[in-house]
Write a protein that holds these residues in place. Structure first.
Motif, PDB file in Angstrom:
ATOM      1  N   GLN A 196     -25.859   0.809 -12.482  1.00 59.25           N
ATOM      2  CA  GLN A 196     -26.259   0.716 -13.794  1.00 59.25           C
ATOM      3  C   GLN A 196     -24.968   1.358 -14.518  1.00 59.25           C
ATOM      4  O   GLN A 196     -24.663   1.108 -15.592  1.00 59.25           O
ATOM      5  CB  GLN A 196     -27.468   1.532 -13.824  1.00 59.25           C
ATOM      6  N   LEU A 197     -24.566   2.397 -13.990  1.00 61.95           N
ATOM      7  CA  LEU A 197     -23.521   3.306 -14.463  1.00 61.95           C
ATOM      8  C   LEU A 197     -22.117   2.471 -14.731  1.00 61.95           C
ATOM      9  O   LEU A 197     -21.428   2.419 -15.633  1.00 61.95           O
ATOM     10  CB  LEU A 197     -23.170   4.682 -13.584  1.00 61.95           C
ATOM     11  N   VAL A 198     -21.755   1.757 -13.697  1.00 59.93           N
ATOM     12  CA  VAL A 198     -20.477   0.875 -13.748  1.00 59.93           C
ATOM     13  C   VAL A 198     -20.602  -0.297 -14.701  1.00 59.93           C
ATOM     14  O   VAL A 198     -19.697  -1.101 -14.997  1.00 59.93           O
ATOM     15  CB  VAL A 198     -19.956   0.260 -12.193  1.00 59.93           C
ATOM     16  N   SER A 199     -21.811  -0.944 -15.019  1.00 62.72           N
ATOM     17  CA  SER A 199     -22.200  -1.744 -15.759  1.00 62.72           C
ATOM     18  C   SER A 199     -21.496  -1.550 -17.399  1.00 62.72           C
ATOM     19  O   SER A 199     -21.510  -2.523 -18.207  1.00 62.72           O
ATOM     20  CB  SER A 199     -23.605  -2.324 -15.811  1.00 62.72           C
TER      21      SER A 199
ATOM     22  N   GLU B  56     -17.314   1.785 -21.181  1.00 61.21           N
ATOM     23  CA  GLU B  56     -17.089   3.096 -21.805  1.00 61.21           C
ATOM     24  C   GLU B  56     -16.816   4.073 -20.867  1.00 61.21           C
ATOM     25  O   GLU B  56     -16.088   5.128 -20.871  1.00 61.21           O
ATOM     26  CB  GLU B  56     -17.998   3.350 -23.128  1.00 61.21           C
ATOM     27  N   ILE B  57     -17.787   4.033 -19.708  1.00 58.59           N
ATOM     28  CA  ILE B  57     -17.900   5.215 -18.939  1.00 58.59           C
ATOM     29  C   ILE B  57     -17.596   4.477 -17.593  1.00 58.59           C
ATOM     30  O   ILE B  57     -18.235   5.228 -16.433  1.00 58.59           O
ATOM     31  CB  ILE B  57     -19.416   5.878 -18.982  1.00 58.59           C
ATOM     32  N   MET B  58     -16.696   3.761 -17.455  1.00 61.01           N
ATOM     33  CA  MET B  58     -16.631   3.113 -16.122  1.00 61.01           C
ATOM     34  C   MET B  58     -15.943   4.283 -15.160  1.00 61.01           C
ATOM     35  O   MET B  58     -16.419   4.443 -13.840  1.00 61.01           O
ATOM     36  CB  MET B  58     -15.840   1.952 -16.235  1.00 61.01           C
ATOM     37  N   GLN B  59     -15.048   5.091 -15.485  1.00 61.31           N
ATOM     38  CA  GLN B  59     -14.274   5.969 -14.516  1.00 61.31           C
ATOM     39  C   GLN B  59     -15.373   7.049 -14.323  1.00 61.31           C
ATOM     40  O   GLN B  59     -15.208   7.512 -13.235  1.00 61.31           O
ATOM     41  CB  GLN B  59     -13.197   6.593 -15.497  1.00 61.31           C
ATOM     42  N   LYS B  60     -15.895   7.641 -15.418  1.00 56.51           N
ATOM     43  CA  LYS B  60     -17.097   8.470 -15.133  1.00 56.51           C
ATOM     44  C   LYS B  60     -18.060   8.069 -14.121  1.00 56.51           C
ATOM     45  O   LYS B  60     -18.530   8.753 -13.109  1.00 56.51           O
ATOM     46  CB  LYS B  60     -17.639   9.082 -16.436  1.00 56.51           C
ATOM     47  N   ALA B  61     -18.385   6.842 -14.171  1.00 61.35           N
ATOM     48  CA  ALA B  61     -19.371   6.270 -13.335  1.00 61.35           C
ATOM     49  C   ALA B  61     -19.018   6.052 -11.940  1.00 61.35           C
ATOM     50  O   ALA B  61     -19.741   6.437 -10.866  1.00 61.35           O
ATOM     51  CB  ALA B  61     -19.660   4.811 -13.805  1.00 61.35           C
ATOM     52  N   TYR B  62     -17.834   5.673 -11.972  1.00 56.66           N
ATOM     53  CA  TYR B  62     -17.332   5.599 -10.369  1.00 56.66           C
ATOM     54  C   TYR B  62     -17.270   7.121  -9.781  1.00 56.66           C
ATOM     55  O   TYR B  62     -17.864   7.479  -8.649  1.00 56.66           O
ATOM     56  CB  TYR B  62     -15.783   5.298 -10.220  1.00 56.66           C
TER      57      TYR B  62
ATOM     58  N   SER C   3     -30.459   3.466  -1.228  1.00 54.67           N
ATOM     59  CA  SER C   3     -30.627   2.281  -2.076  1.00 54.67           C
ATOM     60  C   SER C   3     -30.771   2.654  -3.561  1.00 54.67           C
ATOM     61  O   SER C   3     -30.156   2.146  -4.507  1.00 54.67           O
ATOM     62  CB  SER C   3     -31.699   1.506  -1.571  1.00 54.67           C
ATOM     63  N   GLU C   4     -31.588   3.893  -3.902  1.00 54.18           N
ATOM     64  CA  GLU C   4     -31.656   4.286  -5.201  1.00 54.18           C
ATOM     65  C   GLU C   4     -30.148   4.672  -5.841  1.00 54.18           C
ATOM     66  O   GLU C   4     -30.052   4.648  -6.788  1.00 54.18           O
ATOM     67  CB  GLU C   4     -32.729   5.390  -5.026  1.00 54.18           C
ATOM     68  N   ALA C   5     -29.511   5.476  -4.913  1.00 52.97           N
ATOM     69  CA  ALA C   5     -28.131   5.884  -5.480  1.00 52.97           C
ATOM     70  C   ALA C   5     -27.239   4.735  -5.801  1.00 52.97           C
ATOM     71  O   ALA C   5     -26.611   4.612  -6.829  1.00 52.97           O
ATOM     72  CB  ALA C   5     -27.574   6.604  -4.407  1.00 52.97           C
TER      73      ALA C   5
END
Length: 198
Positions: free
Chosen positions: A84-87, A90-96, A76-78
């Protein structure tokens, strides 16, 4: 020390302090009331000890459930971290990429915790069952030895009394100078009967 171990120790100490039978270095004289009291206490405590270790074994499920809860919390934490990252565009690809890595790591750690909990629970169950079996084996050995000693003592008593009766009968015959067996010998078996429960 468990209650059963304590009672077994008391039985062993009691046996060690018993006096030997006359002309014997292996057979002892046991007070029936004392040994009955110790055995009654042993019978009373044995189910309690077994229930105690059954409760330990039952904790296996609790250990596994706790591990599952921790693993689910980590996932759940992950997942929250991923959201939070994919929101951020600018960093969507990195977030995935990071999200997948975090999920994989979380799943590996969760599986490791679960495997460790299962191994610990199984080991605890095995040791509890072995400990209980060892105690019951010790009790069985003590009871078997007690029965053997009691049987041997009973047989020795009957033999000694029979020998003594024969000596008395023979002495009376010699004293009276008789060649025929007196009529009272016909009832010698009844006279030799002893109530060993007294």
């Amino acid at each position: 020390m468990s209650k059963i171990e304590q009672i077994i120790t008391e039985i062993e100490e009691y046996i060690d302090n018993c006096k030997f039978q006359p002309l014997s270095t292996s057979k002892i004289i046991v007070n029936k009331d004392d040994i009955d009291e110790l055995l009654a206490e042993l019978r009373l405590r044995t189910p309690e000890e077994i229930k105690k270790y059954q409760k330990i074994i039952a904790n296996k499920d609790a250990i596994i459930n706790d591990a599952k809860e921790r693993s689910e919390a980590m996932i759940s934490e992950a997942t929250a971290h991923i959201n939070q990252l994919v929101s951020e565009h600018e960093i969507m690809q990195k977030a995935y990429a990071e999200a997948n890595s975090v999920i994989d790591q979380a799943q590996q750690e969760a599986q490791g915790i679960l495997d460790s909990a299962k191994a610990e629970a199984n080991d605890l169950k095995t040791r509890a069952m072995q400990y209980t079996d060892d105690i019951l084996s010790n009790v069985q050995s003590i009871l078997s030895t007690g029965l053997q000693n009691f049987g041997a003592a009973q047989e020795r008593l009957m033999t000694d009394m029979d020998d003594s009766l024969n000596v008395v009968v023979q002495s009376r015959k010699e004293l009276a100078g008789q060649d025929q067996t007196p009529a009272y010998e016909e009832t010698q078996e009844e006279e030799a009967t002893v109530d060993l429960d007294d």
